[in-house]
Design an enzyme around this catalytic site. Sequence first.
Site, PDB file in Angstrom:
ATOM      1  N   ASN A 163      14.129  11.149 -47.342  1.00 55.67           N
ATOM      2  CA  ASN A 163      13.993  12.525 -47.831  1.00 55.67           C
ATOM      3  C   ASN A 163      14.916  12.868 -49.002  1.00 55.67           C
ATOM      4  O   ASN A 163      14.606  13.756 -49.788  1.00 55.67           O
ATOM      5  CB  ASN A 163      14.165  13.523 -46.687  1.00 55.67           C
ATOM      6  CG  ASN A 163      15.477  13.357 -45.940  1.00 55.67           C
ATOM      7  OD1 ASN A 163      16.158  12.344 -46.077  1.00 55.67           O
ATOM      8  ND2 ASN A 163      15.826  14.335 -45.130  1.00 55.67           N
ATOM      9  N   GLU A 259      24.891  10.125 -39.973  1.00 59.36           N
ATOM     10  CA  GLU A 259      24.294  11.460 -39.967  1.00 59.36           C
ATOM     11  C   GLU A 259      22.900  11.307 -39.382  1.00 59.36           C
ATOM     12  O   GLU A 259      22.045  10.643 -39.972  1.00 59.36           O
ATOM     13  CB  GLU A 259      24.219  12.035 -41.381  1.00 59.36           C
ATOM     14  CG  GLU A 259      23.519  13.378 -41.444  1.00 59.36           C
ATOM     15  CD  GLU A 259      23.105  13.762 -42.852  1.00 59.36           C
ATOM     16  OE1 GLU A 259      22.247  14.656 -42.975  1.00 59.36           O
ATOM     17  OE2 GLU A 259      23.611  13.160 -43.811  1.00 59.36           O
ATOM     18  N   CYS A 293      17.429  17.159 -42.256  1.00 54.10           N
ATOM     19  CA  CYS A 293      18.166  17.145 -40.990  1.00 54.10           C
ATOM     20  C   CYS A 293      18.812  18.499 -40.727  1.00 54.10           C
ATOM     21  O   CYS A 293      18.969  18.906 -39.572  1.00 54.10           O
ATOM     22  CB  CYS A 293      19.209  16.031 -40.989  1.00 54.10           C
ATOM     23  SG  CYS A 293      20.467  16.201 -42.264  1.00 54.10           S
TER      24      CYS A 293
END
Length: 488
Positions: A163, A259, A293
Amino acid sequence: MFNNLCCDEKCYKNLINGKWVGCTSGKTIEIKSPVDGSLVGSIPSMTKEEVDETIRIAKEAQTKWRDVPINERAKILHKAAVLLEEKAEEIADILVREIAKDKKSAVAEVKRTADYIKFTADAAKSMEGESIPADSFPGFNRSKISVVTREPLGVVLAISPFNYPINLSASKIAPALVAGNTVVLKPATQGSISALYLARVFQEAGIIDGALNTITGRGSEIGDYSVTHDIVDFINFTGSTEVGKRISQITSMKPLLMELGGKDAAIILEDADLDLAVKNIIAGAYSYSGQRCTAVKRILVMNSVADKLIEKLKEKIKDLKVGNPIKEQVDIVPLINSKAADFVESLIKEAEEKGAKLIIGGKRENNIIYPTLFDNVSLDMRLAWEEPFGPVLPIIRINNIDEAIEISNRSEYGLQASVFTNNINSAFYIADKLEVGTVQVNNKTERGPDHFPFLGVKASGIGTQGIRYSIEAMSRPKAVVITINKDI
């Protein structure tokens, strides 16, 4: 500038030891645009043997790169940032075609990345060691002193997601390089072409051969081999919680910085500025079709203001433009692939079947999911807990602050949360009790500014990112203890 990256057939190459090389096996992976299925290009499908050679090259180069003075490393990073800014439009066009990001967001990603690299270079120059006298500890006198410096860890394996293939690759590469490590970048398959353009930028900026290398291929084929390689000294990963857990289970004695996923809540209290909340929720939940996220992924709103909030959200959602980012500027773009769209659609259908009230959306065209809002989502619905990574937002009505805290904390995730209120005491009370890495007050959940600490707890991550924190994570203290001869 971007010559040597690929041949006429759009067959891209990897950067290995300062050269752009194809795959010796001849196997490639076609990268097709999520927008229209057109061929963006193909990338090498590397073998384990090729990955092994690349990692070993990085290890050999690290002894040379660590000896390059920090001020010289910083100059190279600054040059890379300038080159990236100059090529922002060109790289943004690749992002639009490869990952279906809208053009405005794509340009913003590239420019933000250039700023990140500049700040990293400056931050590294200001990081200093320390000297510690022994007599501050009981029982010791001034006969000893410890001189503490920071040392690179060695070879950093950087694994970036689809992304943000420019930003989330550079946020691993730049701190690692400036700390004296060498880097092996493994981008997500969809996003690899964009990441290869970034690698070219660093090469043109003047890094030594082998300091930055790239490996491409499917994670199912080279992923486990890469993360368990005995020469890799550090793994910096951004991606799904599922893959993050897998990496943490199979690696041994390797420091990790991760992450992972999130189920970020926007908590709306009775005294909130609803117009402000709506503005932030729309941007936080639906930009890039929710494929972030840190996207707002659920709303926990007080019953007394829920109806008013819903009406305001519905009106703004109607204004979102859905379509083809190659042809026009749009808000809602196709999801990265049909599997992702299938998953989001399954969450929508299950919520409808269990009685959630569809306010707007719920429609699918190919890989486009129209911006969707549900009211009366109950806690037995998957949409209340699972991360959709798509433009669907559930509203869960609450009766008091403690109920909001309890529902938020029941999640397996703990990345971020937002609190919308005009009462600072309520904001701090909630922030103190939420089990997340960051609490945003009267703002959407988001990453940045990039020198702020960025972290997740529970299933949302390991370690702390942010420019200074990332440099520290990818380096270690080294103490030299000097004993002073008192007889002189």
